[in-house]
Design a protein around this motif. Structure first.
Motif, PDB file in Angstrom:
ATOM      1  N   VAL A 197      49.800  25.059  38.907  1.00  0.00           N
ATOM      2  CA  VAL A 197      49.040  26.306  38.892  1.00  0.00           C
ATOM      3  C   VAL A 197      48.414  26.482  37.515  1.00  0.00           C
ATOM      4  N   GLU A 198      47.122  26.803  37.499  1.00  0.00           N
ATOM      5  CA  GLU A 198      46.401  27.071  36.255  1.00  0.00           C
ATOM      6  C   GLU A 198      45.948  28.519  36.257  1.00  0.00           C
ATOM      7  N   ASN A 199      46.007  29.177  35.097  1.00  0.00           N
ATOM      8  CA  ASN A 199      45.604  30.573  34.987  1.00  0.00           C
ATOM      9  C   ASN A 199      44.544  30.719  33.917  1.00  0.00           C
ATOM     10  N   ASP A 200      43.432  31.366  34.263  1.00  0.00           N
ATOM     11  CA  ASP A 200      42.388  31.706  33.305  1.00  0.00           C
ATOM     12  C   ASP A 200      42.725  33.099  32.776  1.00  0.00           C
ATOM     13  N   MET A 201      43.333  33.172  31.615  1.00  0.00           N
ATOM     14  CA  MET A 201      43.837  34.434  31.087  1.00  0.00           C
ATOM     15  C   MET A 201      42.728  35.417  30.737  1.00  0.00           C
ATOM     16  N   ASP A 202      41.491  34.959  30.587  1.00  0.00           N
ATOM     17  CA  ASP A 202      40.398  35.890  30.316  1.00  0.00           C
ATOM     18  C   ASP A 202      40.053  36.712  31.553  1.00  0.00           C
ATOM     19  N   LEU A 203      40.338  36.187  32.746  1.00  0.00           N
ATOM     20  CA  LEU A 203      40.078  36.917  33.986  1.00  0.00           C
ATOM     21  C   LEU A 203      41.296  37.691  34.476  1.00  0.00           C
ATOM     22  N   CYS A 204      42.470  37.270  34.076  1.00  0.00           N
ATOM     23  CA  CYS A 204      43.722  37.853  34.568  1.00  0.00           C
ATOM     24  C   CYS A 204      43.866  39.305  34.096  1.00  0.00           C
ATOM     25  N   VAL A 205      44.241  40.189  35.018  1.00  0.00           N
ATOM     26  CA  VAL A 205      44.456  41.599  34.683  1.00  0.00           C
ATOM     27  C   VAL A 205      45.947  41.952  34.666  1.00  0.00           C
ATOM     28  N   LEU A 206      46.798  40.952  34.781  1.00  0.00           N
ATOM     29  CA  LEU A 206      48.252  41.119  34.748  1.00  0.00           C
ATOM     30  C   LEU A 206      48.734  42.128  35.782  1.00  0.00           C
ATOM     31  N   CYS A 207      48.196  42.040  36.994  1.00  0.00           N
ATOM     32  CA  CYS A 207      48.577  42.964  38.062  1.00  0.00           C
ATOM     33  C   CYS A 207      49.964  42.662  38.605  1.00  0.00           C
ATOM     34  N   GLY A 208      50.406  41.408  38.535  1.00  0.00           N
ATOM     35  CA  GLY A 208      51.740  41.042  38.987  1.00  0.00           C
ATOM     36  C   GLY A 208      51.835  40.635  40.445  1.00  0.00           C
ATOM     37  N   LEU A 209      50.714  40.591  41.171  1.00  0.00           N
ATOM     38  CA  LEU A 209      50.772  40.180  42.581  1.00  0.00           C
ATOM     39  C   LEU A 209      51.247  38.746  42.732  1.00  0.00           C
ATOM     40  N   CYS A 210      50.866  37.882  41.800  1.00  0.00           N
ATOM     41  CA  CYS A 210      51.302  36.486  41.876  1.00  0.00           C
ATOM     42  C   CYS A 210      52.826  36.401  41.746  1.00  0.00           C
ATOM     43  N   LYS A 260      56.204  27.828  30.652  1.00  0.00           N
ATOM     44  CA  LYS A 260      54.905  27.895  29.988  1.00  0.00           C
ATOM     45  C   LYS A 260      54.458  29.349  29.961  1.00  0.00           C
ATOM     46  N   THR A 261      54.189  29.851  28.774  1.00  0.00           N
ATOM     47  CA  THR A 261      53.790  31.247  28.609  1.00  0.00           C
ATOM     48  C   THR A 261      52.385  31.292  28.040  1.00  0.00           C
ATOM     49  N   PHE A 262      51.551  32.145  28.650  1.00  0.00           N
ATOM     50  CA  PHE A 262      50.174  32.323  28.208  1.00  0.00           C
ATOM     51  C   PHE A 262      49.979  33.778  27.821  1.00  0.00           C
ATOM     52  N   LYS A 263      49.292  34.020  26.711  1.00  0.00           N
ATOM     53  CA  LYS A 263      49.043  35.372  26.226  1.00  0.00           C
ATOM     54  C   LYS A 263      47.563  35.670  26.349  1.00  0.00           C
ATOM     55  N   GLN A 264      47.237  36.908  26.710  1.00  0.00           N
ATOM     56  CA  GLN A 264      45.841  37.305  26.823  1.00  0.00           C
ATOM     57  C   GLN A 264      45.204  37.368  25.436  1.00  0.00           C
ATOM     58  N   SER A 265      43.935  37.011  25.381  1.00  0.00           N
ATOM     59  CA  SER A 265      43.207  37.077  24.119  1.00  0.00           C
ATOM     60  C   SER A 265      42.880  38.526  23.791  1.00  0.00           C
ATOM     61  N   GLU A 266      42.611  38.774  22.520  1.00  0.00           N
ATOM     62  CA  GLU A 266      42.270  40.126  22.088  1.00  0.00           C
ATOM     63  C   GLU A 266      40.984  40.608  22.752  1.00  0.00           C
ATOM     64  N   LYS A 267      40.074  39.701  22.991  1.00  0.00           N
ATOM     65  CA  LYS A 267      38.811  40.043  23.646  1.00  0.00           C
ATOM     66  C   LYS A 267      39.058  40.540  25.072  1.00  0.00           C
ATOM     67  N   ALA A 268      39.924  39.851  25.815  1.00  0.00           N
ATOM     68  CA  ALA A 268      40.243  40.251  27.182  1.00  0.00           C
ATOM     69  C   ALA A 268      40.984  41.586  27.207  1.00  0.00           C
ATOM     70  N   ILE A 269      41.871  41.800  26.252  1.00  0.00           N
ATOM     71  CA  ILE A 269      42.610  43.057  26.176  1.00  0.00           C
ATOM     72  C   ILE A 269      41.649  44.218  25.912  1.00  0.00           C
ATOM     73  N   ALA A 270      40.711  44.020  24.977  1.00  0.00           N
ATOM     74  CA  ALA A 270      39.740  45.068  24.658  1.00  0.00           C
ATOM     75  C   ALA A 270      38.841  45.373  25.859  1.00  0.00           C
ATOM     76  N   ALA A 271      38.444  44.340  26.593  1.00  0.00           N
ATOM     77  CA  ALA A 271      37.591  44.544  27.773  1.00  0.00           C
ATOM     78  C   ALA A 271      38.334  45.333  28.847  1.00  0.00           C
ATOM     79  N   GLN A 272      39.610  45.036  29.057  1.00  0.00           N
ATOM     80  CA  GLN A 272      40.392  45.763  30.056  1.00  0.00           C
ATOM     81  C   GLN A 272      40.602  47.220  29.649  1.00  0.00           C
ATOM     82  N   GLU A 273      40.831  47.451  28.356  1.00  0.00           N
ATOM     83  CA  GLU A 273      41.002  48.830  27.900  1.00  0.00           C
ATOM     84  C   GLU A 273      39.715  49.622  28.067  1.00  0.00           C
TER      85      GLU A 273
END
Length: 162
Positions: free
Chosen positions: A35-48, A104-117
């Motif tokens: 499984v691959e995750n694009d963290m820039d698109l992920c909204v961390l909804c938790g459905l997965c 394997k742990t992936f962290k959201q980028s600051e850019k993605a966090i700012a866009a979600q906020e």
């Protein structure tokens, strides 16, 4: 009689090429890999995480991380099929075996966090404007002669409360 046919098989295997083929570096299309995750698109909804039958995926909304235990994953595609933002996909390569289990742990980028906020702030403003419009409509329907507050005044007062 069985010994004669067995000797024939042994002799044929000694002089012929092997029937097996070497392992391929790339797997054919449609193969379910990791499984691959694009963290820039992920909204961390938790459905997965909820849909994963082996609980191999964990989502931490506070730390803004997404984790997977590759050796616990059974490549069932439940997480990929249920992702609302389509940030998950199945890679073509399998997880390489190892002598210890890793996460394997992936962290959201600051850019993605700012866009979600920014999206969350805009959604709150739209909700406040809709509530103000509904309140104004209710006031007019009730026949109150008092002027209804505008949406911008209500939005500004809500921002001061936060």
């Amino acid at each position: 009689m069985a010994i004669v046919s067995f000797k024939k098989t042994i002799l044929r295997n000694l002089v012929s090429k092997p029937y097996t083929r070497k392992a391929e570096k790339e797997y054919p299309e449609g193969t379910r890999g990791h499984v691959e995750n694009d963290m820039d698109l992920c909204v961390l909804c938790g459905l997965c995480s909820i849909k994963c039958p082996t609980h191999a995926i964990t989502v931490d909304k506070v730390e803004k991380t997404w984790s997977i235990r590759p050796m616990s994953c059974i490549q069932c595609r439940c997480c990929v099929d249920n992702c609302p933002k389509k940030s998950l996909s199945m890679g073509l390569r399998f997880q390489e075996p190892g002598d210890e289990k890793v996460t394997k742990t992936f962290k959201q980028s600051e850019k993605a966090i700012a866009a979600q906020e920014a999206l969350m702030k805009a959604a709150k403003e739209r909700a406040a404007a809709a509530a103000a419009a509904k309140a104004a409509q209710a006031a007019q329907a009730a026949g109150n002669g008092a002027p209804a507050a505008s949406a911008t005044q209500i939005t500004n007062t809500e921002e001061k409360k936060d």
